[in-house]
Enzyme design. Structure first.
Site, PDB file in Angstrom:
ATOM      1  N   CYS A   1       0.865  -1.192   0.000  1.00  0.00           N
ATOM      2  CA  CYS A   1       0.000   0.000   0.000  1.00  0.00           C
ATOM      3  C   CYS A   1       0.901   1.242   0.000  1.00  0.00           C
ATOM      4  O   CYS A   1       1.734   1.385  -0.890  1.00  0.00           O
ATOM      5  CB  CYS A   1      -0.948  -0.090   1.206  1.00  0.00           C
ATOM      6  SG  CYS A   1      -1.970   1.330   1.573  1.00  0.00           S
ATOM      7  N   ASP A  24      -8.706  -3.417  -7.637  1.00  0.00           N
ATOM      8  CA  ASP A  24      -8.193  -2.253  -6.905  1.00  0.00           C
ATOM      9  C   ASP A  24      -8.620  -0.979  -7.623  1.00  0.00           C
ATOM     10  O   ASP A  24      -8.225  -0.738  -8.760  1.00  0.00           O
ATOM     11  CB  ASP A  24      -6.662  -2.353  -6.833  1.00  0.00           C
ATOM     12  CG  ASP A  24      -6.035  -1.355  -5.873  1.00  0.00           C
ATOM     13  OD1 ASP A  24      -6.637  -0.286  -5.632  1.00  0.00           O
ATOM     14  OD2 ASP A  24      -4.932  -1.648  -5.377  1.00  0.00           O
ATOM     15  N   HIS A  47      -7.571  -4.046  -3.399  1.00  0.00           N
ATOM     16  CA  HIS A  47      -6.462  -3.352  -2.752  1.00  0.00           C
ATOM     17  C   HIS A  47      -6.245  -3.955  -1.363  1.00  0.00           C
ATOM     18  O   HIS A  47      -7.193  -4.289  -0.676  1.00  0.00           O
ATOM     19  CB  HIS A  47      -6.776  -1.854  -2.635  1.00  0.00           C
ATOM     20  CG  HIS A  47      -5.608  -1.057  -2.148  1.00  0.00           C
ATOM     21  ND1 HIS A  47      -4.509  -0.808  -2.947  1.00  0.00           N
ATOM     22  CD2 HIS A  47      -5.343  -0.488  -0.949  1.00  0.00           C
ATOM     23  CE1 HIS A  47      -3.624  -0.096  -2.254  1.00  0.00           C
ATOM     24  NE2 HIS A  47      -4.108   0.093  -1.041  1.00  0.00           N
TER      25      HIS A  47
END
Length: 233
Positions: A120, A168, A200
């Protein structure tokens, strides 16, 4: 939580003055081990990211997790987002370069065997760091944002694995395609791996709403494969 591991908090100097702290996990046995810098998600250095460091230590790496938030951890997405926005990207890069020097100067880590992995927000830095230093010999970026400007990727000299989820909405197909094209344009040894059914943060097994076990396991095996091939040879 992890048998036969040694964990501790360490401090190292940062260019321009000041110090940064990091969580370190290393194999219990004596010997020389390659180093991997692990970069946190926007939540901070929480139990999940410490667990990832522990997994790497079990695989024979010294895992170092620099603490960008100076001890702060949250499970609140609004707070995490605010902390991430407030982070000075260049200051963070200095912290990672300090972490590289810390690993280079430490026995029993081999100075020329240092990699980076991030998730991330950390994935963004795992992609950016090899653009800024040739000391990183392998990089794995899980669904990180692209360097700005993107042409920085021309500086990458190490093999890099970029991992994304097909569902995502943040690191979307458009961004993934841009990165692929940049790798081709600059002849970078970069592999882009997209898991069509994954969202995600699919690697984070503490978040059942996004965790995808099959994708996470496959991605982890590929990440370990790259780190082992590059750093242990």
């Amino acid at each position: 939580m992890h048998g036969n591991l040694r964990t501790r908090m360490v401090e190292f100097p940062v260019e321009g003055g000041g110090k940064a702290s990091a969580y370190e996990a290393r194999p219990g046995g004596a010997g020389s081990y390659p180093g991997v810098i692990v970069v946190q998600e926007w939540w901070g250095v929480n139990e999940h990211i410490k667990d990832v460091a522990g997994r790497l230590a079990h695989e024979g790496f010294v895992a170092l997790v620099p603490d960008l938030y100076k001890g702060r951890v949250t499970a609140d997405a609004h707070l995490a987002s605010a902390w991430m926005q407030a982070l000075d990207r260049e200051e963070a890069v200095k912290i990672f370069l300090g972490a590289v020097r810390f690993l280079q100067g430490k026995e029993p880590v081999h100075a020329e065997h240092i990699g980076v992995i991030g998730f991330c927000m950390g994935g963004s830095f795992a992609l950016l760091l090899p653009c800024r230093t040739t000391a990183v010999k392998a990089a794995v970026a899980f669904y990180g944002d692209l360097p700005d400007p993107l042409d920085q990727v021309k500086n990458i000299r190490c093999p890099l694995l970029f991992i994304a989820g097909g569902k995502d909405r943040w690191i979307n197909a458009d961004k993934v395609e841009k990165l692929k094209k940049a790798f081709q344009q600059y002849h970078i040894n970069g592999e882009v791996r997209v898991y069509p059914d994954a969202d995600h943060a699919f690697f984070n097994d503490t978040r059942p709403e996004v965790y995808n076990a099959a994708a996470a396991q496959d991605a982890w095996m590929r990440a370990l494969g790259l780190l082992s091939r590059t750093l242990k040879s």
